[in-house]
Scaffold this active site. Structure first.
Site, short mmCIF file in Angstrom:
data_model
loop_
_atom_site.label_atom_id
_atom_site.label_comp_id
_atom_site.label_asym_id
_atom_site.label_seq_id
_atom_site.Cartn_x
_atom_site.Cartn_y
_atom_site.Cartn_z
N LYS A 1 0.84 -1.21 0.00
CA LYS A 1 0.00 0.00 0.00
C LYS A 1 0.88 1.26 0.00
CE LYS A 1 -2.04 -1.11 3.89
NZ LYS A 1 -1.33 -2.37 4.20
N ARG B 1 -9.74 1.15 8.25
CA ARG B 1 -9.29 -0.17 8.68
C ARG B 1 -10.43 -1.00 9.25
NH1 ARG B 1 -3.61 0.74 8.23
NH2 ARG B 1 -2.79 -0.93 9.48
N ARG C 1 11.93 -5.82 4.99
CA ARG C 1 11.72 -4.37 4.85
C ARG C 1 12.70 -3.61 5.76
NH1 ARG C 1 5.93 -1.65 5.58
NH2 ARG C 1 5.95 -2.77 7.56
N ARG D 1 11.32 -1.69 11.21
CA ARG D 1 10.20 -1.17 12.00
C ARG D 1 9.98 -2.06 13.20
NH1 ARG D 1 5.08 0.42 8.27
NH2 ARG D 1 3.99 -0.81 9.85
N ARG E 1 -1.01 -8.46 13.26
CA ARG E 1 -1.53 -7.44 12.33
C ARG E 1 -2.37 -8.12 11.24
NH1 ARG E 1 4.06 -5.19 10.92
NH2 ARG E 1 3.05 -4.02 9.27
P1 AP5 Z 1 4.93 -1.59 1.93
O1 AP5 Z 1 4.58 -0.77 0.74
O2 AP5 Z 1 5.69 -0.94 3.03
O3 AP5 Z 1 3.60 -2.32 2.46
P2 AP5 Z 1 2.34 -1.75 3.23
O4 AP5 Z 1 1.14 -2.42 2.69
O5 AP5 Z 1 2.35 -0.25 3.24
O6 AP5 Z 1 2.64 -2.35 4.68
P3 AP5 Z 1 2.57 -1.73 6.12
O7 AP5 Z 1 3.24 -2.74 7.02
O8 AP5 Z 1 3.10 -0.32 6.20
O9 AP5 Z 1 1.05 -1.71 6.37
P4 AP5 Z 1 0.34 -1.81 7.69
O10 AP5 Z 1 -1.03 -1.57 7.21
O11 AP5 Z 1 0.55 -3.02 8.50
O12 AP5 Z 1 1.03 -0.65 8.59
P5 AP5 Z 1 0.71 0.90 8.78
O13 AP5 Z 1 2.00 1.60 8.74
O14 AP5 Z 1 -0.39 1.34 7.90
O15 AP5 Z 1 5.74 -2.88 1.42
C1 AP5 Z 1 6.27 -3.81 2.33
C2 AP5 Z 1 7.66 -4.26 1.87
O16 AP5 Z 1 7.54 -4.96 0.62
C3 AP5 Z 1 8.63 -3.10 1.60
O17 AP5 Z 1 9.94 -3.51 1.95
C4 AP5 Z 1 8.55 -2.87 0.07
O18 AP5 Z 1 9.74 -2.37 -0.47
C5 AP5 Z 1 8.28 -4.29 -0.43
N1 AP5 Z 1 7.41 -4.35 -1.60
C6 AP5 Z 1 6.33 -3.57 -1.89
N2 AP5 Z 1 5.76 -3.95 -3.03
C7 AP5 Z 1 6.48 -5.02 -3.49
C8 AP5 Z 1 6.36 -5.87 -4.63
N3 AP5 Z 1 5.38 -5.70 -5.54
N4 AP5 Z 1 7.25 -6.87 -4.78
C9 AP5 Z 1 8.24 -7.06 -3.87
N5 AP5 Z 1 8.43 -6.29 -2.77
C10 AP5 Z 1 7.53 -5.28 -2.58
O19 AP5 Z 1 0.12 0.90 10.28
C11 AP5 Z 1 0.95 0.64 11.39
C12 AP5 Z 1 0.10 0.58 12.65
O20 AP5 Z 1 -0.55 1.84 12.86
C13 AP5 Z 1 -1.04 -0.45 12.61
O21 AP5 Z 1 -0.59 -1.73 12.98
C14 AP5 Z 1 -2.03 0.15 13.61
O22 AP5 Z 1 -1.64 -0.15 14.94
C15 AP5 Z 1 -1.87 1.63 13.38
N6 AP5 Z 1 -2.83 2.18 12.40
C16 AP5 Z 1 -2.56 2.60 11.13
N7 AP5 Z 1 -3.68 3.01 10.51
C17 AP5 Z 1 -4.68 2.84 11.41
C18 AP5 Z 1 -6.08 3.09 11.36
N8 AP5 Z 1 -6.68 3.58 10.26
N9 AP5 Z 1 -6.82 2.79 12.44
C19 AP5 Z 1 -6.26 2.31 13.57
N10 AP5 Z 1 -4.93 2.04 13.68
C20 AP5 Z 1 -4.15 2.30 12.61
#
Ligand code: AP5
Length: 209
Positions: free
Chosen positions: A16, A88, A122, A155, A166
């Site tokens: 994402k 979410r 990552r 992270r 998660r």
């Molecule tokens: P990456 O693009 O970083 O993936 P992502 O989907 O953004 O993963 P996240 O772990 O950031 O999502 P998340 O939803 O768990 O965490 P968030 O920060 O939103 O890609 C991952 C890896 O793969 C990278 O190394 C990249 O280079 C690689 N990659 C990407 N595409 C690729 C491909 N096609 N092929 C190969 N490699 C690839 O949230 C963190 C925390 O915040 C949550 O756990 C929660 O506690 C809180 N939070 C966030 N939003 C909310 C909300 N709306 N409500 C309540 N709590 C929330």
């Protein structure tokens, strides 16, 4: 017409954030990541950050009211955005609908094995936030940010145990009603996130037309 008010849905590690950066630059709209905003609050030790931290460390959702206000302020009146990590749960989808009309919801699909493989590899820059992957998009010089030249870090929620939570506690439990919500509005598009970064980007661009 190309959609400009977009939400990205999908399990952790499905790309994402990676695709949000590209899509936002292509469309000329802001990339709004709730994860990045929350990590920033934690780093700055704000009241919100202090409240959010324990939920994030456990791999659980931060309470809706804390996240919703943060998003409301940024979305109100915006003609375009790429929302990464919000909504979410169904409650958040309903809150968002009171502030704006989502034109497209892209759902990135990725299997558990690949999620764990990607998240374990990552690495992020603690200064500029750039995201790397030791397998698919490594930095040019051993674990240093290409731009800031400082050491990349993992992270704190990218540990095997928190990744599982998660996936299970946040994503698997909450995603169905959100998909149904956007399917009914005819704005949901499924994206196979298994391919490389470029092919997923092309699929996402097509889904916005
Ligand atoms: P990456 O693009 O970083 O993936 P992502 O989907 O953004 O993963 P996240 O772990 O950031 O999502 P998340 O939803 O768990 O965490 P968030 O920060 O939103 O890609 C991952 C890896 O793969 C990278 O190394 C990249 O280079 C690689 N990659 C990407 N595409 C690729 C491909 N096609 N092929 C190969 N490699 C690839 O949230 C963190 C925390 O915040 C949550 O756990 C929660 O506690 C809180 N939070 C966030 N939003 C909310 C909300 N709306 N409500 C309540 N709590 C929330």
């Amino acid at each position: 017409m190309t959609a400009r008010r977009i939400v990205l849905l999908g399990p952790p590690g499905s790309g994402k954030g990676t695709q949000a950066v590209r899509l936002a630059a292509w469309l000329g709209v802001p990339h709004i990541s709730t994860g990045d905003l929350l990590r920033n609050e934690v780093q700055n030790r704000t009241e919100l950050g202090l409240q959010a931290q324990s939920f994030m460390d456990r791999g659980e959702l931060v309470p809706d009211q804390l996240v919703a206000e943060m998003i409301r302020q940024r979305i109100k009146g915006a003609t375009g955005f790429v929302l990464d990590g919000f909504p979410r749960n169904i409650k958040q989808a309903e809150i968002l609908e009171t502030v704006t009309t989502v034109e497209r919801a892209l759902h990135f699909q990725l299997n558990r094995e690949e999620i764990i493989r990607r998240l374990s590899a990552r690495r992020v820059c603690p200064q500029c936030g750039a995201v790397y992957n030791l397998i698919s998009s490594p930095p040019q010089h051993n674990s240093l940010c290409d731009k800031c030249k400082i050491a990349l870090v993992q992270r704190s929620d990218d540990t095997p145990e928190v990744i599982q939570r998660r996936i299970d506690v946040q994503y698997a439990r909450e995603i169905r009603p959100i998909l149904e919500f956007y399917r009914k509005r005819n704005v949901l598009r499924e994206i196979d996130a298994q391919g490389d970064i470029e092919s997923v980007y092309r699929a996402a661009q097509q889904a916005l037309e």
